[in-house]
Each structure stands twice: as structure tokens, then as C-alpha cells.
Design an enzyme around this catalytic site. Structure first.
Site, mmCIF file in Angstrom:
data_model
loop_
_atom_site.group_PDB
_atom_site.id
_atom_site.type_symbol
_atom_site.label_atom_id
_atom_site.label_comp_id
_atom_site.label_asym_id
_atom_site.label_seq_id
_atom_site.Cartn_x
_atom_site.Cartn_y
_atom_site.Cartn_z
ATOM 1 N N GLU A 49 5.385 -17.179 30.944
ATOM 2 C CA GLU A 49 6.893 -17.689 31.864
ATOM 3 C C GLU A 49 7.394 -17.374 32.615
ATOM 4 O O GLU A 49 7.237 -15.892 33.194
ATOM 5 C CB GLU A 49 7.510 -17.885 30.841
ATOM 6 C CG GLU A 49 9.434 -17.602 30.998
ATOM 7 C CD GLU A 49 10.264 -17.161 29.793
ATOM 8 O OE1 GLU A 49 11.694 -17.249 30.470
ATOM 9 O OE2 GLU A 49 9.627 -16.858 28.987
ATOM 10 N N LYS A 137 12.384 -19.556 19.795
ATOM 11 C CA LYS A 137 13.244 -18.399 20.441
ATOM 12 C C LYS A 137 14.699 -17.099 20.158
ATOM 13 O O LYS A 137 15.680 -17.912 20.044
ATOM 14 C CB LYS A 137 13.227 -18.760 22.270
ATOM 15 C CG LYS A 137 12.972 -17.336 22.485
ATOM 16 C CD LYS A 137 14.041 -17.523 24.188
ATOM 17 C CE LYS A 137 14.166 -16.682 24.700
ATOM 18 N NZ LYS A 137 14.960 -17.436 26.582
#
Length: 221
Positions: A49, A137
Site C-alpha cells: 500500500e 482495518k
């Protein structure tokens, strides 16, 4: 479209559950950030990411997408708005990470992009899944630690949770032992590499994280 997003290839969910590790790159030097992404890919980190608060983040994603092989799936993090989603997708991001339940979650779902939606409380976690997130998350995971993840999973044993925030090597082992589907790791893995720092040290840390997170995957599959 990234090869891992194409029909007939390994899915995002499959990669997440098999490798159990997502690296988070955030830096002040675009060239160093790119080198960091490429080094992580070379060391076997399949999910990388690039946070949108990285200097020239979209440029880093675009350049990395042209260089990494099909074994690495690039994502965009710190995605807050619908426009962020569109720009990240155009740059080559194949998945999205948000720090909270914002419009970016539903925008990602509409765009067909897997999304890890930021949440902390049980209510937020349920909201993330209902909004279409592939996984929650858990952020900042350091606030409650592995014990909080264990407590959260008691009423939601099937909820896919990815702890993020202060996850070091020892913490990763504990989170995975308590049922995390994967862990998201930033500075404990990347260190200063994305700011122009030590790539050799980054590679050594990456090998340790990859080995730890892959260990026991087959037993859990």
C-alpha cells in the site's frame, strides 16, 4: 488493470489470506518510496500500500505499477474521498485502504475495488462490513492491542480483521494467533527506507515479516 485484479487470476482476498501481510509505504521522497515498493515486491511482499500522504503518491503508484510483476498487488492508502478513489484507480491501484468510514468506502465498492475500511469500535466494524468492505482495518490497533482483537472476535468470529498501527514483528505474531486475517505494517517494516534510508535493512525486515506471516498459513487455509 493490475494482473491480480483480472478474471482467472488470484483474488485480492486469496492473496490477503494466503500471505497475511500488507506493507504500508509512506515517505517524503518519491524516488525513495518507489525504491521501497520495488524492494518489498522483490522480497515477496505481495500486498503493498502506498499512502496518499506520501510525496507524489500517485506518481509512485503509477511508476511502481509499470515495474512490479504480477505477484505484487499495489494499493492506495489514506483514501478519504470519492475523488481519491478515482485518482488512485487511474494511477494503477488495485485495492484501497481507508483510515475511517468515509465516502471512499462506498466509492471503492462502486468502482469494484477491494477495500480495507478503517474502524475501531464494534459498531464501526459492523458498519464497514455492511458497506461492502472486504475486511476491517482495525485502526489504531495499538490502542487495544491483541487483547482487544480477541475480544472483538468473540461476538464476530467470522469478521475478517486486519490490525494496523504500531504492529511490530512480535505484535504481528500475536494478532495472527488471535485470528487476524492479516496484519498491516508500516514503520516497523519500512523503517526510514521511504525517506531515503537503508534499503538493505528494509529487505532484512521484509524477509522476517514474510516468513512469520506465511508460517502456518496452510494449516489455517
Amino acid at each position: 488493470m493490475h494482473p491480480l485484479s483480472q478474471p482467472g487470476s488470484d483474488t485480492f482476498d486469496g492473496v490477503l489470506r494466503r500471505t497475511r501481510l500488507a506493507a504500508i509505504v509512506r515517505g517524503t521522497d518519491p524516488d525513495a518510496a518507489l525504491r521501497t515498493v520495488l524492494a518489498l515486491a522483490e522480497e515477496g511482499v505481495a500486498l503493498v500500500e502506498v499512502s496518499l500522504n506520501t510525496a507524489d503518491a500517485l506518481g509512485v503508484i503509477r511508476r511502481a505499477a509499470a515495474e512490479v510483476g504480477p505477484a505484487t498487488l499495489l494499493g492506495a492508502g489514506t483514501v478519504l474521498t470519492e475523488d481519491d478513489v478515482a485518482r488512485a484507480r487511474e494511477a494503477g491501484a488495485g485495492w484501497i485502504v481507508t483510515p475511517a468510514l468515509t465516502e471512499s468506502v462506498t466509492a471503492s465498492v462502486r468502482a469494484g475495488l477491494p477495500v480495507l475500511a478503517g474502524a475501531l469500535t464494534p459498531t464501526e466494524a459492523v458498519g464497514a462490513i455492511r458497506a461492502g468492505a472486504h475486511a476491517v482495518k482495525l485502526f489504531p490497533a495499538s490502542l487495544g492491542g491483541p487483547g482487544y482483537l480477541k475480544a472483538l472476535r468473540d461476538p464476530f468470529p467470522d469478521m475478517p480483521v486486519v490490525p494496523v498501527g504500531g504492529v511490530d514483528l512480535a505484535g504481528a505474531e500475536q494478532y495472527l494467533a488471535h485470528g487476524a486475517v492479516a496484519v498491516g505494517v508500516g514503520s516497523p517494516l519500512v523503517g526510514d527506507a521511504a525517506h531515503g534510508g537503508d534499503l538493505a535493512a528494509l529487505r532484512a525486515r521484509a524477509r522476517r515479516f514474510v516468513a512469520l506471516c506465511a508460517d502456518g498459513t496452510q494449516e489455517q487455509a
